[in-house]
Write an enzyme that holds these catalytic residues in place. Structure first.
Site, PDB file in Angstrom:
ATOM      1  N   GLY A 285       9.064  -6.306   4.870  1.00 24.32           N
ATOM      2  CA  GLY A 285       8.514  -5.671   3.666  1.00 24.32           C
ATOM      3  C   GLY A 285       9.516  -5.681   2.528  1.00 24.32           C
TER       4      GLY A 285
ATOM      5  CB  SER B 150       7.682  -8.948  -1.206  1.00 28.01           C
ATOM      6  OG  SER B 150       6.685  -8.069  -0.717  1.00 28.01           O
ATOM      7  CB  SER B 151       6.938  -4.632  -3.046  1.00 25.34           C
ATOM      8  OG  SER B 151       6.492  -3.413  -3.548  1.00 25.34           O
ATOM      9  N   GLY B 152       9.188  -2.534  -3.687  1.00 24.07           N
ATOM     10  CA  GLY B 152       9.578  -1.143  -3.430  1.00 24.07           C
ATOM     11  C   GLY B 152      10.914  -0.945  -2.724  1.00 24.07           C
TER      12      GLY B 152
ATOM     13  CG  ASP C  12       0.376 -10.241   8.621  1.00 24.81           C
ATOM     14  OD1 ASP C  12       0.703  -9.140   9.089  1.00 24.81           O
ATOM     15  OD2 ASP C  12      -0.730 -10.453   8.096  1.00 24.81           O
TER      16      ASP C  12
ATOM     17  CB  SER D  71       9.909   7.358  10.068  1.00 22.04           C
ATOM     18  OG  SER D  71       9.050   8.430  10.283  1.00 22.04           O
TER      19      SER D  71
ATOM     20  CE1 TYR E  39       2.626   5.740   5.374  1.00 23.84           C
ATOM     21  CE2 TYR E  39       3.092   8.054   4.946  1.00 23.84           C
ATOM     22  CZ  TYR E  39       3.490   6.733   4.941  1.00 23.84           C
ATOM     23  OH  TYR E  39       4.756   6.402   4.533  1.00 23.84           O
ATOM     24  CB  SER E  40       0.727  12.242   8.927  1.00 23.66           C
ATOM     25  OG  SER E  40       0.553  12.544   7.570  1.00 23.66           O
TER      26      SER E  40
ATOM     27  CB  SER F 220       1.168   5.250  11.301  1.00 24.54           C
ATOM     28  OG  SER F 220       1.671   5.485   9.999  1.00 24.54           O
ATOM     29  CE  LYS F 221       5.510   5.080   7.581  1.00 22.87           C
ATOM     30  NZ  LYS F 221       6.279   3.833   7.689  1.00 22.87           N
TER      31      LYS F 221
ATOM     32  CB  THR G 278       7.506   1.959  -4.035  1.00 26.04           C
ATOM     33  OG1 THR G 278       6.494   2.616  -3.259  1.00 26.04           O
ATOM     34  CG2 THR G 278       8.870   2.491  -3.671  1.00 26.04           C
TER      35      THR G 278
END
Ligand SMILES: NC(=O)c1ccc[n+]([C@@H]2O[C@H](COP(=O)([O-])OP(=O)(O)OC[C@H]3O[C@@H](n4cnc5c(N)ncnc54)[C@H](OP(=O)(O)O)[C@@H]3O)[C@@H](O)[C@H]2O)c1
Length: 268
Positions: free
Chosen positions: A11, A13-15, A50, A128, A142-143, A145-146, A177
């Site tokens: 990851g 490419s950004s942020g 990917d 995370s 989302y929470s 997954s972290k 970001t």
């Protein structure tokens, strides 16, 4: 073999990933960035992959190891968000997000471990989130997954200790970001949640857009890479360190009420 340390970051490419990659390259690390889109920076060696595709990661990590003969650190940073009520989240969106945020980290580690073992000592840093400890309403998946990344990092740390590979879960607070723009919102939110979802998303988007500069994360990760021993957890941002400290001290019910009040649900 060169003395230059080699870091692979997903990851990039950004942020946060791009900021970390640039900062480490400036500090004389040889940095490989993994992403689906191109990375327009000559300091970073881009490999297209990917993270939801194990075969692609196996192939690019082998290429990197063949080129460098060493890999000193893997930073699993690629990620995305979804928001909305758990009830209205489509199984496809939930599935895809877990595939990127959780399975992507697992695939990346699985594909890289043979090379890290051959290069030891080595470090794995999993990005995370504070949301992994303090679950946020309408970002339930989302929470989760972290939180999964945190548990995964705890298991992995013990499993990899004999091989000289250290593990750390980094939990950033809000950082400005592309994450906000890239977050998938529920396509069809249920009317009964609508107002609360809107209020909650407005708070989280405002917090993110007023969030820290990604350079703060880049500096913190650089400091971690320089440390002899990695902590299991590293929170980024003063106010978020305070939240995590309080979360450990206070009864869970109070913490849950506090999170609700931050998102404006104490007015109901
Ligand atoms: N921003 C925050 O406030 C914040 C707070 C806590 C934690 N985090 C975490 O920090 C990490 C980075 O987020 P960010 O804020 O920097 O977001 P971002 O600007 O949207 O960057 C996300 C990065 O992940 C990559 N990515 C997404 N899906 C991918 C896939 N399937 N395969 C490969 N790469 C993929 C993207 O690259 P391509 O699209 O080019 O593939 C991009 O480089 C995430 O894990 C996020 O959960 C962010």
């Amino acid at each position: 073999m060169s003395n230059q340390k080699v870091i692979v970051i997903t990851g990039a490419s950004s942020g946060i990933g791009l900021a970390v990659a640039k900062y480490l390259a400036d500090k004389d690390f040889l940095v490989y960035g993994i992403s689906r889109s191109a990375i327009d920076d000559p300091r970073i060696r881009h490999k297209k992959a990917d993270v939801t595709k194990l075969d692609e990661l196996i192939s690019v990590y082998q290429e990197i190891f063949d080129e460098t003969k060493r890999i000193d650190g893997l930073i699993n940073n690629a990620g995305m968000g979804i928001s909305g009520s758990i009830e209205a989240t489509s199984p496809e969106d939930a599935d895809y997000m877990m595939k990127v945020n959780f399975m992507g980290v697992y695939y990346s580690i699985k594909a890289m471990l043979p090379h890290l073992r051959a290069s030891k000592p080595a470090k794995i840093i999993n990005i995370s989130s504070v949301a992994g400890k303090l679950a946020i309403p309408f970002q339930g998946f989302y929470s989760s997954s972290k939180a999964a990344i945190n548990a995964f990092s705890e298991s992995l740390k013990i499993e990899l200790k004999p091989f000289g590979i250290q593990v750390c879960a980094v939990m950033p607070g809000d950082i400005k970001t592309g994450f906000t723009k890239n977050r998938r919102k529920n396509k069809e939110e249920l009317e009964l949640y609508q107002k609360r979802v809107e209020r909650s998303i407005a708070v989280m988007e405002k917090d993110e857009q007023n969030g820290m500069n990604p350079l703060v994360a880049a500096k913190a990760i650089h400091r971690l890479l320089k440390r002899r021993k990695l902590p299991l957890y590293k929170t980024i941002g003063f106010q978020y360190k305070l939240f995590i400290f309080l979360q450990r001290l206070l009864p869970t019910k109070w913490v849950n009420n506090l999170v609700g009040s931050i998102y404006g649900f104490n007015k109901e």
